[in-house]
Design an enzyme around this catalytic site. Structure first.
Site, mmCIF file in Angstrom:
data_model
loop_
_atom_site.group_PDB
_atom_site.id
_atom_site.type_symbol
_atom_site.label_atom_id
_atom_site.label_comp_id
_atom_site.label_asym_id
_atom_site.label_seq_id
_atom_site.Cartn_x
_atom_site.Cartn_y
_atom_site.Cartn_z
ATOM 1 N N SER A 81 46.193 34.053 42.124
ATOM 2 C CA SER A 81 45.603 35.192 42.811
ATOM 3 C C SER A 81 46.093 35.356 44.247
ATOM 4 O O SER A 81 46.041 36.448 44.795
ATOM 5 C CB SER A 81 44.072 35.110 42.774
ATOM 6 O OG SER A 81 43.622 33.830 43.141
ATOM 7 N N HIS B 223 43.451 34.106 49.068
ATOM 8 C CA HIS B 223 43.514 35.556 48.893
ATOM 9 C C HIS B 223 43.962 36.237 50.189
ATOM 10 O O HIS B 223 44.828 37.118 50.183
ATOM 11 C CB HIS B 223 42.148 36.090 48.466
ATOM 12 C CG HIS B 223 41.770 35.694 47.078
ATOM 13 N ND1 HIS B 223 40.720 36.282 46.392
ATOM 14 C CD2 HIS B 223 42.286 34.775 46.223
ATOM 15 C CE1 HIS B 223 40.608 35.732 45.190
ATOM 16 N NE2 HIS B 223 41.550 34.816 45.074
#
Length: 299
Positions: free
Chosen positions: A203, A249
């Site tokens: 991610s 992230h």
């Protein structure tokens, strides 16, 4: 990366990306410099600056070259590929293969490849982690997933964002973007997360693609609302879910946006130089972050 337990009028091409005005089912990140309609590699004609669509070429500005005069280039100067999603497919395949391997091998393989700054391994009685020289964890953690929902969400996101960026940047630049975004996420996670907290997942790299998509759409003067909404929703999930390594992230998002900006805004006459310098500067920043954190942990 999650913490381990323990022209706007053109129809969308199925993944939120504009479709070519002549072939609506083909996602593309490139638009005609004159009419701004999205065009796929088959339709684009190289012009003095950017690309034009066949209709504008027939309109007669005289500034466009025929498709056979020179090899067409993407907005970032990359080579137009026959399959603009090949690298995306390969990356998905690698992630799936490693996921299946981890399922078969069990916890020992995950523990050996996930991202951890510095932790005590009771099996060996020694310290392990990036701070102990296992720098490979910064890379291997990018391709490591455990739960079905984890791998499914990341791979769907990669498939949704990847092809359009790969088409707009070209294969080599897209690979650089993906790897640097993932490493940027790993580096910030290493710097800010608890030293013994393992994390893993693609991610960080996916958030880098999201940041790059925003930069590309802005560069093309496209409607920014869809990508802004998607970005806000993902950030809400990132900071609202306790089992998510938000550092990865944010790191991936910042690096992806920075790399993409350098790629699509590089001046034409010095494009390759500026793009390489951007990637090198980002890589050096990542190395510096890892070096500083390692000094902190090893004293």
């Amino acid at each position: 990366m999650d913490q381990a337990p323990g022209s706007p009028q053109t129809p969308a091409a199925g993944n939120g990306t504009p479709g070519c005005y002549r072939h609506p089912d083909r996602a593309t990140g490139i638009s005609c410099v004159r009419c701004e309609r999205p065009i796929c590699p088959e339709c684009m004609v190289s012009a003095a600056v950017g690309f034009q669509c066949p209709d504008c070429v027939r309109g007669g500005s005289g500034s466009a070259r025929t498709p056979h005069a020179s090899a067409p280039r993407t907005i970032a100067g990359g080579t137009i590929a026959r399959d603009p999603s090949l690298v995306t497919k390969i990356l998905i395949g690698i992630n799936l293969a490693i996921w299946l391997t981890a399922l078969a091998a069990g916890r020992p393989l995950v523990d050996a490849l996930d991202l951890v700054g510095q932790a005590f391994d009771p099996a060996t009685g020694e310290l392990v982690g990036v701070a102990q020289g296992e720098w490979y964890r910064l890379l291997t953690a990018m391709f490591l997933q455990e739960q079905v929902l984890h791998i499914a969400f990341n791979m769907l996101s990669l498939w949704w964002l990847g092809p359009a960026l790969e088409s707009a940047l070209g294969r080599v630049r897209f690979i650089a973007l993906y790897l640097l975004s993932g490493l940027g996420g790993s580096a910030l996670s290493y710097l800010l997360a608890a030293q013994n907290q393992p994390s893993l997942g693609a991610s960080g790299a996916v958030f880098g693609l999201l940041g790059a998509t925003a930069v590309l759409m802005r560069r093309m003067n496209a409607d920014m609302r869809p990508v802004v909404i998607l970005l806000v929703l993902n950030l809400i999930i990132t900071f609202g879910w306790s089992n998510i390594a938000w550092q990865a992230h944010v790191g991936g998002l910042v690096v992806g946006a920075a790399v993409a900006y350098g790629m699509v805004h590089a001046p034409r006459e010095r494009r390759a130089l500026v793009q390489r310098a951007t990637c090198l500067a980002v890589l050096l920043a990542i190395v510096a972050v890892v070096w500083v954190r390692t000094l902190q942990l090893t004293g």
